[in-house]
Design an enzyme around this catalytic site. Sequence first.
Site, short mmCIF file in Angstrom:
data_model
loop_
_atom_site.label_atom_id
_atom_site.label_comp_id
_atom_site.label_asym_id
_atom_site.label_seq_id
_atom_site.Cartn_x
_atom_site.Cartn_y
_atom_site.Cartn_z
CG ASP A 2 -2.17 0.84 1.03
OD1 ASP A 2 -2.18 1.32 0.09
OD2 ASP A 2 -2.78 1.11 2.16
N GLY A 3 0.22 2.43 -0.57
CA GLY A 3 1.18 3.42 -0.52
C GLY A 3 1.60 4.06 -1.98
CG HIS A 19 -0.18 1.85 -9.33
ND1 HIS A 19 -0.26 1.64 -8.17
CD2 HIS A 19 -1.32 2.84 -9.50
CE1 HIS A 19 -1.43 2.20 -7.85
NE2 HIS A 19 -2.32 2.66 -8.74
CG LEU A 113 10.04 -16.98 -3.31
CD1 LEU A 113 9.89 -16.84 -1.89
CD2 LEU A 113 10.43 -15.39 -3.95
NE ARG A 167 -2.77 -1.62 4.91
CZ ARG A 167 -4.11 -1.60 4.42
NH1 ARG A 167 -4.68 -2.50 4.92
NH2 ARG A 167 -4.46 -0.85 3.44
NE ARG A 173 -8.10 -0.18 6.41
CZ ARG A 173 -8.16 1.18 6.36
NH1 ARG A 173 -8.31 1.93 7.59
NH2 ARG A 173 -7.61 2.01 5.34
C1 IPE Z 1 -1.10 0.26 -4.34
O1 IPE Z 1 -1.25 1.37 -3.52
C2 IPE Z 1 -2.24 -0.70 -3.99
C3 IPE Z 1 -2.84 -1.11 -5.13
C4 IPE Z 1 -4.24 -1.46 -5.30
C5 IPE Z 1 -1.99 -1.48 -6.46
P1 IPE Z 1 -2.39 2.49 -3.52
O2 IPE Z 1 -2.68 2.84 -4.72
O3 IPE Z 1 -3.41 1.75 -2.61
O4 IPE Z 1 -1.60 4.04 -2.79
P2 IPE Z 1 -2.45 4.88 -1.95
O5 IPE Z 1 -2.74 4.26 -0.74
O6 IPE Z 1 -3.36 5.48 -2.52
O7 IPE Z 1 -1.15 5.63 -1.34
MG MG Z 2 -4.04 2.38 -0.78
#
Ligand code: IPE
Ligand code: MG
Length: 228
Positions: A2-3, A19, A113, A167, A173
């Site tokens: 995330d992020g 992304h 892996l 996470r 969460r």
């Molecule tokens: C990547 O992060 C998660 C995906 C669904 C690809 P986000 O796209 O949720 O990034 P934020 O939370 O908006 O920063």
């Molecule tokens: Mg997000």
Amino acid sequence: MDGNGRWAKRRFLPRIAGHKRGVEAVRSVVRFCTDRGVEYLTLFAFSSENWRRPPEEVSFLMQLFIVALQQEVKKLHENGIRFKVIGDLSRFEPQLVNLIQDAELLTSGNTGLTLTVAANYGGRWDIMQAANRMLKDHPEFVSGFSESDFAPYLALDYAPEPDLFIRTGGEQRISNFVLWQLAYSELYFTDLLWPDFDSAALDLAIASYQQRERRFGRTSEQLPQPSA
Ligand code: IPE
Ligand code: MG
């Protein structure tokens, strides 16, 4: 993972740039895990709820997945990685489904892996599809069944339950990730945004894991004592 969006926003870039960088982070985390002898790595790439995002972002993510498979699968195979995807593939376009199936088939015999990507995955979806498939195979289970009757129908049936859940991105969460198997996993949350999650960050997460005592309901005194 995330992020990505926030990583991009902070740099005044479009979300999709985040992304793209996210894929780089995946590459380095996979390399790290291969080098350290991690046996299973499962990445939550796209949840069943992510379809609610703007259509341009969704189609960019699908395109990114396609390109990543086209570019990376050969290298994964050369590195002895077994590649798997879990999730409901029925909503993906045929090109993507074919690439996934080819990649799984190509790498199925590898013993390094096991890299699983969760795509259009949701923990509740998984539990429901498992229950439905189990009852189709065993109608008699309507009158009762055990955990060991049920577990083999979960999408991650080939993997042990995760030791460590990480996470990134600051949220604390589980967001509908592998709900059944996380029952006893150690949870680790970091404010780092996914594109910034590097091998040093993974080292920190593993160090935190190593500090913890996993009792599985027992008392501390019942656990095997570490040898001096
Ligand atoms: C990547 O992060 C998660 C995906 C669904 C690809 P986000 O796209 O949720 O990034 P934020 O939370 O908006 O920063
Ligand atoms: Mg997000």
